[in-house]
Design an enzyme around this catalytic site. Structure first.
Site, short mmCIF file in Angstrom:
data_model
loop_
_atom_site.label_atom_id
_atom_site.label_comp_id
_atom_site.label_asym_id
_atom_site.label_seq_id
_atom_site.Cartn_x
_atom_site.Cartn_y
_atom_site.Cartn_z
N ASP A 5 0.89 -1.16 0.00
CA ASP A 5 0.00 0.00 0.00
C ASP A 5 0.93 1.21 0.00
OD1 ASP A 5 -1.86 1.97 0.45
OD2 ASP A 5 -2.23 1.42 2.53
N GLU A 44 -12.74 5.17 6.14
CA GLU A 44 -12.28 5.06 7.53
C GLU A 44 -12.34 6.43 8.18
OE1 GLU A 44 -8.04 4.16 7.79
OE2 GLU A 44 -7.85 4.67 5.67
#
Length: 202
Positions: free
Chosen positions: A8, A99
């Site tokens: 990521d 998130e």
């Protein structure tokens, strides 16, 4: 069972993915947009490395729509416009990063949060890409109806969960079949402190 590592990649990390591939990564996830006013100019279309193909460089969107369906539609349109502009391959998955933080309110009801998330994912699907959802394990348990998401889109969850803050150099492939290293500068995948649990096949 196939064992897969990925990375990521944050905007501040090296743009040359060859080192990540050499360390064992077979896919990379790179931020493309955030909200309706930010584009990562070091985005997926500019990242290349032998072994990390157009189908394994996958863009993400950072969200700020919370439980608002109307806001989700606007952010999806902005994201997809940029994905098309950068000629992102339809072989790639497009990921929604939902998130806490960056203005995203996660305190809506589970049903309203899920409705907005699915509306965003529906837009990705309608545009010809396969959608995925990234979030923390806690939010997936308490704020998102993941059963509803999986029922509609199958294997599509990328779960952020750290078993410990100490360094973890091996992944438990008996638990999930794909793992990504956590962001920590330019350290090799196998040396990153912590792992994100991964449930999505690329």
């Amino acid at each position: 069972m196939t064992k897969t590592y990925g990375v990521d990649v944050a905007v501040y990390q090296p743009i040359d993915l060859a080192a990540y591939h050499k360390a064992g990564a077979s896919f990379a996830i790179v931020k493309l947009t955030e909200g309706v006013d930010y584009v990562n100019r070091r985005g997926p279309s500019r990242w290349t490395a032998p072994g990390l193909t157009t189908s394994t460089l996958m863009p993400t969107i950072s969200r700020s729509f919370g439980s608002s369906v109307s806001r989700a539609k606007k952010e999806a349109a902005y994201f997809l416009k940029e994905a098309k502009k950068q000629d992102i391959s339809k072989k790639r998955m497009l990921w929604l990063d939902w998130e806490a933080g960056s203005g995203n309110v996660v305190t809506g009801s589970k049903s309203s949060n899920t409705a907005a998330i699915l509306d965003f994912m529906d837009a990705i699907k309608a545009a010809g890409w396969r959608p995925g959802l990234y979030s923390g394990a806690s939010l997936m348990r308490t704020a998102i109806d993941t059963k509803q998401v999986v029922k509609k889109y199958g294997t599509c969850l990328w779960v952020a969960s750290y078993p410990t803050m100490a360094a973890v150099s091996t992944a438990d492939f008996g638990y999930f079949r794909q793992w990504t290293g956590s962001p920590s500068g330019s350290l090799p995948v196998t040396a990153w402190p912590g792992r994100r649990r991964e449930r999505c096949s690329g």
